[in-house]
Design an enzyme around this catalytic site. Structure first.
Site, PDB file in Angstrom:
ATOM      1  N   GLU A 253       0.872  -1.170   0.000  1.00 22.15           N
ATOM      2  CA  GLU A 253       0.000   0.000   0.000  1.00 22.15           C
ATOM      3  C   GLU A 253       0.907   1.216   0.000  1.00 22.15           C
ATOM      4  OE1 GLU A 253      -3.153   2.448   2.750  1.00 22.15           O
ATOM      5  OE2 GLU A 253      -2.904   0.307   3.154  1.00 22.15           O
ATOM      6  N   CYS A 287      -2.698   8.486   3.191  1.00 25.50           N
ATOM      7  CA  CYS A 287      -2.475   8.144   1.784  1.00 25.50           C
ATOM      8  C   CYS A 287      -3.715   8.417   0.949  1.00 25.50           C
ATOM      9  CB  CYS A 287      -2.044   6.687   1.652  1.00 25.50           C
ATOM     10  SG  CYS A 287      -3.170   5.513   2.419  1.00 25.50           S
TER      11      CYS A 287
END
Length: 536
Positions: A253, A287
């Site tokens: 990720e 993020c």
């Protein structure tokens, strides 16, 4: 490592010397809201990494033999201890991250919901699956699931508790041992949480923390049977290369540059409030933060005006108060990235409407006789307009409380600009015409798209989560998360017991002609459907 690691409190003076070791032997744990050094932690040596891996494999041998339900019961018990100590863990998390208390609570919500979801569903997910074979009707087949071994999770500093433990839960329930390397910036809460979980009676070595920087992470990857990593694209590439060399599963990720598309029929109040929260939640250190906004020209002025007004209302400060909206920056190194992007953007014509600079906030915790108040690491929530897609502010991940807004002439232009990115993690579309918003969402290149909402897709634990392009590899959450940590084994058995199958040796002409007739019969158009209906 595990329970043998020690957390040592040190002087509040961040310049205090390390006694009993060299500075490079320890991680300095600093409260970013006050600049106080609150603890130090020993860095794992290569020998300690090997010992942790050996302990994990020893524990794995027994843990894998437990039933899935027995593993669920053990994790539920560990979760009960975390719940009992949540105030202690919350205080520790706020201290080492400087984030607002409510932002910190979001980590606990996701952690406990993840635990509830997987302990409720793991027995079903991992149960042997019987297959219905459409051709081999004289056979019976089932799929069994085998744990991989030692799973290494390398987690980041922006959500240390969530991103350390939520991948560990399905890995443990699948029968694996887990080694967690938290970020060197935020190791304390994870260390304490794992320590508490082990007090619940988990087998020694099955869940451990290993402290260190990137070199320790590299050593751990070489000990792993599977790796999950959350962090930068550059480091993620290195992890992926090493995992590929070792032929082990790897989930990444990585970064994001998430766009928001505000259509001409958007509810301006909801869109503005959603985008402001999506940009400044956790001080923009997410993020999935909103880092680019494309607004239709028909509503651009009204939207910008409302965003600036809402931003001006945000309360920023030392995060020991439930009324604080925006906390500190966890990693001071992010200041340089933010300021460099803003300098370039303003030099090229962008305008900062609010914010745009560091904020000096004195920590009241340090106000006592003979001590100089310390200044924390804060950056003002910032709104920027007159941006250009070529600016670094619009192309490179900012990871801070900065919101650039761009005017567009159409939804087509907005989608084109949104997709013009190396990233593809999350996006949002804002508009009252839901049917149209869905069509636009389907055109956006991202792993998740929210309609009239933002970031919340991460909380949809049942749904796959992950990025495309440079935002990562693989998916988390849902049943996919637990299947990442197992190998499937297909077991097929005969149920008739003939002395010889027709296709066994010896081959002969009649067999070949018979096979040809079967192929011609079975694969004529429509025949397969009739055969399938016959066997129902």
């Amino acid at each position: 490592m595990g329970s043998s690691d020690k957390v040592s409190a040190v002087s509040a003076d961040p310049a205090a010397p390390f006694d009993g070791g060299q500075p490079d032997d320890f991680l300095r744990c600093v409260d970013p809201s006050s600049s106080r050094m609150i603890a130090r932690m020993a860095i794992a040596t290569p020998l300690k990494v090997e010992e942790a891996a050996r302990d994990a494999r020893r524990a794995f041998a027994a843990w894998r033999r437990l039933s899935v339900q027995e593993r669920c019961d053990a994790l539920i018990k560990a979760g009960d201890i975390l719940l009992e100590h949540r105030k202690e863990l919350l205080d520790l998390l706020v201290a080492e991250t400087g984030k607002a208390i409510v932002d910190a609570q979001a980590e606990f919500l996701n952690l406990f919901e993840t635990l509830r979801y997987y302990t409720s569903n793991a027995p079903e997910f991992l149960a042997d699956a019987r297959l219905s074979l459409h051709l081999l009707k004289n056979k019976r087949a089932r799929v069994e699931y085998m744990p991989l071994g030692v799973v290494v999770n390398i987690s980041p500093w922006n959500f240390p508790l969530d991103l350390s433990l939520t991948p560990a839960i399905p890995a443990l329930l699948a029968g694996n041992a887990v080694l967690i390397k938290p970020s060197e910036h935020t190791p304390l809460t994870v260390f304490r949480a794992v320590e508490l979980m082990n007090q619940s009676g988990l087998p020694a070595g099955i869940l451990q923390t290993v402290m260190g920087r990137g070199d320790v992470g590299a050593l751990l990857v070489d000990q792993a049977d599977a790796v999950t990593f959350t962090g930068s694209v550059s480091t993620g590439r290195k992890v992926a290369v090493r995992a590929a060399e070792r032929l082990i599963p790897c989930t990444l990720e990585l970064g994001g540059k998430d766009p928001a598309i505000v259509l001409e029929d958007a509810d301006i109040e909801r869109a503005a409030r959603g985008v402001v929260w999506g940009a400044f939640f956790n001080s923009g250190q997410v993020c999935m933060s909103v880092e680019r906004v494309f607004v239709h020209e028909a509503v651009y002025d009204a939207f910008v005006e409302r965003v600036v007004a809402l931003t001006a209302e945000l309360r920023q400060g030392v995060p020991h108060d439930y009324n604080i909206d925006v906390g500190a920056m966890i990693d001071p190194g992010q200041f340089e990235i933010i300021e460099a992007q803003l300098r370039e953007a303003t030099a090229q014509g962008a305008r900062v409407l609010i914010g745009g600079e560091r904020v000096q906030l004195e920590s009241q915790l340090n106000h006592h006789p003979g001590h100089t108040p310390m200044i924390g690491d804060f950056f003002a929530p910032t709104v920027v307009v007159d941006v250009d897609p070529a600016m670094k502010l619009m192309r490179e991940e900012t990871f801070g409380p900065v919101l650039p807004i761009m005017k567009v002439r159409s939804a087509f232009e907005a989608v084109k600009l949104a997709n013009d990115s190396e990233f593809g993690l999350n996006a949002s579309v804002w508009g009252r015409d839901i049917k149209r918003a869905r069509k636009i969402a389907s055109q956006v290149e991202a792993g998740q798209v929210c309609i009239n909402d933002v970031i919340v897709s991460y909380a949809a634990i049942e749904a796959p989560y992950g990025g495309i392009k440079n935002s990562g590899l693989g998916r988390r959450k849902g049943s996919a998360e637990i299947y990442k940590f197992v190998e499937s084994k297909t077991v097929l058995e005969d149920i008739i017991g003939l002395k010889k199958e027709p296709y066994w040796y010896p081959y002969h002409e009649s067999l070949g002609k018979g096979v040809d007739k079967v192929i011609g019969l079975l694969y004529q158009r429509g025949v397969a459907k009739r055969i399938k209906s016959f066997f129902r």
